[in-house]
Motif scaffolding. Structure first.
Motif, short mmCIF file in Angstrom:
data_model
loop_
_atom_site.label_atom_id
_atom_site.label_comp_id
_atom_site.label_asym_id
_atom_site.label_seq_id
_atom_site.Cartn_x
_atom_site.Cartn_y
_atom_site.Cartn_z
N ASP A 56 0.82 -1.22 0.00
CA ASP A 56 0.00 0.00 0.00
C ASP A 56 0.85 1.27 0.00
N GLN A 57 2.13 1.14 0.29
CA GLN A 57 3.03 2.29 0.25
C GLN A 57 3.49 2.60 -1.17
N PHE A 58 3.24 1.68 -2.11
CA PHE A 58 3.65 1.90 -3.50
C PHE A 58 2.74 2.93 -4.15
N SER A 59 3.21 3.48 -5.24
CA SER A 59 2.38 4.44 -5.97
C SER A 59 1.14 3.74 -6.50
N GLU A 60 0.09 4.50 -6.67
CA GLU A 60 -1.18 3.95 -7.11
C GLU A 60 -1.06 3.24 -8.46
N GLU A 61 -0.15 3.71 -9.30
CA GLU A 61 0.01 3.12 -10.64
C GLU A 61 0.49 1.67 -10.60
N ARG A 63 0.49 -0.31 -7.54
CA ARG A 63 0.01 -1.01 -6.34
C ARG A 63 -0.75 -2.30 -6.66
#
Length: 99
Positions: A56-61, A63
């Motif tokens: 969930d810490q990754f970018s939305e693109e 995730r």
């Protein structure tokens, strides 16, 4: 290397495998202590679970794709570990011809 001398990474792998196979903890621990390939699979399982926990810490693109990737990897590793545990239970029986 005995099960008690596992380093922290080995402990994480042991815990991860035991969480997937709770009724087989003793067998997981024994196999980790004597089979390096099995221990590496367990460590890889722990690493994949740790990566999934922070996805969930990754970018939305990326995730959703990473979540799916880690979930698939965890399922594959758990299946491989299960197969290794099943193989470890098999005792070869030599068949000698009766005379």
């Amino acid at each position: 290397m005995g099960p008690r001398s596992l380093d922290r990474v080995g402990e994480n792998g042991l815990q991860a495998a035991c969480s997937h196979f709770p009724g087989r903890g003793a067998q997981v621990e024994e196999l980790c202590g004597r089979d390096e390939n099995f221990r590496v699979m367990c460590d890889d399982l722990a690493a994949a679970e740790e990566a999934l926990a922070v996805v969930d810490q990754f970018s939305e693109e990326v995730r959703a794709a990473r979540r799916l990737e880690y979930e698939e990897l965890i399922a594959e590793l758990a299946a491989e570990i299960g197969e290794a545990l099943d193989r470890a239970n098999i005792v070869p029986i030599s068949r000698t011809p009766k005379h």
